[in-house]
Design an enzyme around this catalytic site. Structure first.
Site, PDB file in Angstrom:
ATOM      1  N   GLY A 475       0.809  -1.222   0.000  1.00 53.50           N
ATOM      2  CA  GLY A 475       0.000   0.000   0.000  1.00 53.50           C
ATOM      3  C   GLY A 475       0.844   1.274   0.000  1.00 53.50           C
ATOM      4  O   GLY A 475       0.700   2.136  -0.876  1.00 53.50           O
ATOM      5  N   VAL A 476       1.758   1.380   0.974  1.00 51.42           N
ATOM      6  CA  VAL A 476       2.516   2.629   1.123  1.00 51.42           C
ATOM      7  C   VAL A 476       3.491   2.819  -0.049  1.00 51.42           C
ATOM      8  O   VAL A 476       3.549   3.889  -0.667  1.00 51.42           O
ATOM      9  CB  VAL A 476       3.280   2.633   2.476  1.00 51.42           C
ATOM     10  N   LYS A 579       8.847  -0.129  10.977  1.00 53.85           N
ATOM     11  CA  LYS A 579       9.154   0.212  12.363  1.00 53.85           C
ATOM     12  C   LYS A 579      10.170  -0.732  12.996  1.00 53.85           C
ATOM     13  O   LYS A 579      10.641  -0.492  14.091  1.00 53.85           O
ATOM     14  CB  LYS A 579       7.878   0.108  13.210  1.00 53.85           C
ATOM     15  N   GLU A 606      10.031   9.200  10.177  1.00 58.73           N
ATOM     16  CA  GLU A 606       8.938  10.017  10.693  1.00 58.73           C
ATOM     17  C   GLU A 606       7.610   9.272  10.713  1.00 58.73           C
ATOM     18  O   GLU A 606       6.783   9.471  11.595  1.00 58.73           O
ATOM     19  CB  GLU A 606       8.839  11.288   9.834  1.00 58.73           C
ATOM     20  N   ALA A 611       2.020   8.092  11.436  1.00 54.25           N
ATOM     21  CA  ALA A 611       2.068   8.145   9.958  1.00 54.25           C
ATOM     22  C   ALA A 611       2.589   9.500   9.465  1.00 54.25           C
ATOM     23  O   ALA A 611       3.732   9.847   9.733  1.00 54.25           O
ATOM     24  CB  ALA A 611       0.714   7.794   9.375  1.00 54.25           C
ATOM     25  N   LEU A 613       1.850  12.499  10.433  1.00 50.22           N
ATOM     26  CA  LEU A 613       1.940  13.592  11.413  1.00 50.22           C
ATOM     27  C   LEU A 613       3.406  13.860  11.759  1.00 50.22           C
ATOM     28  O   LEU A 613       4.173  12.924  11.960  1.00 50.22           O
ATOM     29  CB  LEU A 613       1.200  13.210  12.703  1.00 50.22           C
ATOM     30  N   GLY A 664     -10.559  -0.510   6.249  1.00 48.78           N
ATOM     31  CA  GLY A 664      -9.106  -0.588   5.999  1.00 48.78           C
ATOM     32  C   GLY A 664      -8.257   0.008   7.115  1.00 48.78           C
ATOM     33  O   GLY A 664      -7.084   0.309   6.920  1.00 48.78           O
ATOM     34  N   LYS A 682       5.073   1.735  18.943  1.00 52.81           N
ATOM     35  CA  LYS A 682       5.188   3.183  18.720  1.00 52.81           C
ATOM     36  C   LYS A 682       5.627   3.891  20.003  1.00 52.81           C
ATOM     37  O   LYS A 682       6.435   4.828  19.976  1.00 52.81           O
ATOM     38  CB  LYS A 682       3.855   3.743  18.229  1.00 52.81           C
ATOM     39  N   GLY A 798      -3.160   5.225   7.036  1.00 54.73           N
ATOM     40  CA  GLY A 798      -3.654   5.376   5.659  1.00 54.73           C
ATOM     41  C   GLY A 798      -2.469   5.533   4.723  1.00 54.73           C
ATOM     42  O   GLY A 798      -1.441   6.128   5.079  1.00 54.73           O
TER      43      GLY A 798
END
Ligand code: ADP
Ligand code: ASP
Ligand code: MG
Length: 820
Positions: A475-476, A579, A606, A611, A613, A664, A682, A798
């Site tokens: 996806g990313v 991560k 980052e 995500a 932010l 999703g 995180k 997302g």
């Protein structure tokens, strides 16, 4: 009269000989033409090697290699020449081969090569070229006069590196009384000495032959035809974006060639400059390009930089230990002996305050120079007035050449920025007194990268380049590729050039050092048969010497994360949405940072928390400015933010989870979200930013799923089991409501570093109260931000926002890229 010289690169096969013939044909229309030819490419190297091999191994393998190349020429020529001319040529060539064989047999039986024979052997290539070109021209009915340089050009000095007596040679050529209509043909690289014996003019010396012939024939121009468009700001084979220099003065060209621009032999310019004959460098395979013109231009008033060059086979002698060494007498003694022995040091650096003296010479003068130094300094060495002479082998000299460039703004800063990019070890620096060049002595192994870096910082500082190596096209990764495609042109207008050089997933890879076309990468990727191997990729990155390579990890692979140190050791920045590197053992976490710091590289992640932010950067800035964290509380999971928002509206846990999955928000298996491990990861990343040396196991996690929950269920059974927890959560919501509170899944870092992930009851005044629908919120309670915390909030999951976060990390690697 115009003299045209064609180098070996222009004569590597029959096809090229005919291209050369066509150039001559074109030029002959306007004026008389003289042609100087070098040996076909590589032949001189083989001839030089053939002597060594005949001496030691007593075999003639190199000769067979040369024979096979020449036979290939003959095979092609047979189809193009008339039978008579071809037979004549064949006979002449066979005679030369026999001469060569006899000479090499002599070498082999003597175990050495007599001084007179070496230049004869190594210049046979030029003779082949002349025989071939003469036949081609004759077959087209041109009238040709072949000048024998051994009889006409008078060489003096070293018989392998002779200089030509211009006046005497000019008279000899005049005596030939060459008809005006004839094409003149002459072998480059050779001349004859007083005894009429063949001498050579030094490797690459055909350029010099052409310059001499131009002077002797009073030519209007001397053209050097080669395999590049002219003289560039650096060797275009090393620096892809080197710039063509359209104009050069004689002195600039001389400085460039003396300091390593091999496109011109160093002795070429001096005679041309003395007789004011312009020199033009042109590309045989790109005749429309105007090339470089070298002549006397009126003095340039603007300071300028012309190029970066290198001399690669250098030895440096370093003498130290007493101020006495710098005294006039001692240095004079050393240098008069050195010049007596015809050694020409390339660089001399003397420090009068501490008496250090460094001398750089070409490797092939190493032994002679060392002997002289030991003899001349024997007393000082014996009485330990000086330290033993240091011989530093395998060094190179990089030079920056220009015009009054010390006046150019930031010139030294830019040179040093280039040098520091690959942390090159500088052995010595010298500034030419004429202010036209600076030379830096470095290790030979650092040369290519250093030239590229210095060239980039001097010539392309505003041209920012990022070479991207992407791994992970889920996806990313996929979204990132779309974003790159959309932005590539827009960024180009801002002088930022993003070149996507490889795309890989766990199975396949595509690689293109010039950049993959983003419009059809999918097709190309589907077609690819190359499997992905990280070490192969790193090897390619190393060999291609990229300017600003960035490895992007959009996988969730621990295996790749464990290679980050290795990647950094290849001088490649890392941008990761993965991560794993930051949540693996603390040892790996620290090693990555130490390596990045050591090599001045970026490791940017980052998107690991929140995500898109800007969490990590802001948090780091806060800590760097001296602020101290008192407590952190945050909603760090998009899926749990959504689920707890729904619980608040009276929707059951199982239904809310199904909805989150359908939208999703969740991981492929929602138990990964509900277990709380993702939030814990995180939190660990944030806690480590503060400096807490924690492991994932140090984080206390209150999972939404009970301890005895079966984690091996398929999705259907999982939701059936989850349903059993609905009542429990209705109850907990009810309990909270009684206190006017709601439930949120919160990650907490206490001042002492204790980390917890838990379900918290929170009231209206809490900054996390309104966070739902997949939003993230991070509340930093710090010394500066209290009692109200600094709150960052927004969508924390997302593909679009995460890919945009990766993209902005990618652009942040440019801050490293000189001058910004
Ligand atoms: P030829 O066989 O034509 O004499 P050379 O190999 O001797 O060719 O010289 C041409 C080569 O010089 C080019 O292919 C290029 O790699 C090299 N070169 C080194 N420095 C420069 C420079 N500053 N500009 C152009 N070419 C250079
Ligand atoms: N053929 C000789 C050499 O390779 C001379 C030249 O190319 O200029 O050095
Ligand atoms: Mg050359």
């Amino acid at each position: 009269m115009r003299v045209l010289k064609f180098g070996g690169t222009s004569l590597s096969n029959v096809k090229k000989f005919f291209i050369v013939k066509n150039i001559i044909k074109e030029k002959i229309r306007n004026e008389q033409i003289s042609v100087v030819l070098s040996a076909p490419e590589k032949i001189t190297n083989y001839l030089v090697e053939s002597i060594q091999i005949a001496k030691i191994k007593k075999n003639l393998v190199q000769l067979h290699l040369i024979e096979s190349i020449i036979n290939k020429f003959l095979f092609e020529l047979k189809k193009k020449l008339s039978p008579k001319i071809f037979e004549e040529l064949k006979k002449e060539i066979e005679k030369e081969i026999i001469k060569l064989k006899t000479a090499l047999n002599t070498v082999s039986s003597l175990n050495q090569c007599p001084g007179y024979l070496t230049p004869i052997i190594i210049s046979r290539g030029e003779i082949f070229s002349i025989l071939i070109m003469n036949s081609i021209l004759k077959s087209e009915n041109y009238k040709v006069t072949v000048i024998d340089p051994v009889k006409t050009l008078i060489g003096i000095g070293d018989n392998l590196n002779a200089t030509i007596d211009i006046d005497k040679s000019k008279n000899k050529i005049k005596e030939l009384k060459i008809p005006k209509k004839n094409i003149i043909l002459m072998a480059g690289f050779i001349a004859g000495n007083k005894e009429k014996r063949l001498v050579a003019l030094g490797r690459n010396g055909s350029d010099y032959s052409a310059a001499i012939l131009s002077v002797c024939l009073e030519a209007k121009y001397c053209e050097i035809w080669t395999d590049v468009d002219g003289v560039f700001t650096a060797d275009p084979k090393i620096v892809q974006d080197a710039k063509l220099l359209k104009f050069l003065t004689y002195s600039e060209a001389m400085e460039l060639s003396n300091l390593g621009a091999t496109v011109l032999h160093p002795k070429t310019i001096s005679p041309l400059s003395k007789f004011n004959i312009p020199c033009i460098i042109k590309n045989t395979l790109n005749q429309n390009e105007e090339g470089t013109i070298i002549k006397n231009f009126s003095e340039e008033s603007i300071p300028s930089i012309k190029g970066v060059t290198s001399l690669n086979n250098i030895t440096m002698f370093s003498i130290s230990g007493s101020e006495k060494i710098a005294t006039y007498n001692l240095t004079r003694k050393i240098f008069s002996k050195i010049s007596q022995k015809k050694i020409s040091p390339i660089l001399i650096l003397q420090n009068y305050s501490n008496g250090n003296l460094d001398i750089c010479i070409s490797d092939n003068e190493l032994e002679k120079t060392f002997e002289i130094l030991k003899n001349e300094l024997s007393i000082e060495l014996k009485n330990t007035l000086i330290n033993p002479i240091k011989v530093i082998k395998n060094t190179a000299i990089i030079s920056i050449i220009g015009n009054k460039f010390q006046l150019k703004k930031n010139i030294y800063l830019n040179i040093f920025l280039g040098l520091q990019k690959n942390k090159v070890n500088i052995l010595a620096i010298s500034k030419n007194l004429s202010q036209n060049s600076i030379s830096i002595v470095i290790k030979k192994s650092d040369v290519i990268e250093t030239i590229q870096n210095i060239h980039h910082s001097l010539f392309n500082k505003n041209y920012k380049i990022i070479e991207v190596f992407l791994v992970g096209i889920g996806g990313v990764g996929n979204t990132l590729l779309n974003q790159l495609k959309k932005q590539q042109k827009i960024l180009q207008h801002k002088n930022i050039h993003i070149k996507l050089c490889s795309i890989s997933n766990s199975k396949k890879t595509i690689f293109n050092e010039k950049g993959i076309n983003l419009n059809n990468w999918v097709k190309e990727f589907q077609k690819s048969k190359s499997s992905f191997n990280l070490n192969n990729l790193l090897e390619k990155i190393k060999n291609n010497k990229f300017i600003n390579p960035v490895f992007i990890d959009c996988t969730s692979s621990e295996e790749i994360a464990k290679e980050y140190v290795n990647i950094l050791l290849h001088h490649v920045h890392i941008v990761a949405s993965n991560k794993k590197a930051n949540t693996c053992c603390n040892q790996l976490y620290q090693n990555i940072r130490l390596t990045a710091k050591k090599y001045d590289l970026k490791f940017l992640y980052e998107t690991n928390v929140g995500a898109g932010l800007p969490v990590i950067e802001n948090f780091q800035n806060l800590l760097n400015s001296g602020d101290k964290l008192i407590q952190f509380r945050g909603i760090l999971s998009g899926s749990l933010s959504f689920i707890f928002g729904k619980l608040e509206q009276g929707i059951s846990l199982s239904k809310a989870t199904i909805m989150a999955k359908e939208l999703g928000f969740t991981e492929p298996h929602p138990q990964d979200d509900l277990s709380g491990i993702d939030v814990a990861r995180k939190l660990l990343i944030l806690a480590r930013e503060v400096g807490h040396n924690l492991e994932l196991s140090d984080i206390e996690i209150e999972s939404l799923l009970p301890k005895n929950f079966n984690f091996n269920l398929n999705l259907n059974d999982f939701f059936i089991e989850l349903k059993k927890l609905d009542i429990l959560f209705f109850k907990r919501i009810f309990e909270a409501k009684k206190e006017n509170k709601i439930l949120r899944f919160v990650g907490i870092i206490e001042k002492n570093g204790k980390c917890k992930v838990k379900i918290q009851k929170i009231g209206k005044s809490d900054p996390l109260y309104s966070i739902k629908n997949g939003e993230n919120a991070l509340a930093f309670y710090t010394q500066y931000y209290q009692p109200n915390p600094l709150v960052l909030k927004g969508y924390g999951a997302g593909n679009n926002v995460t890919a945009a976060g990766v993209f902005s990390d990618l652009l942040r690697t440019l801050s490293y890229n000189l001058g910004t």
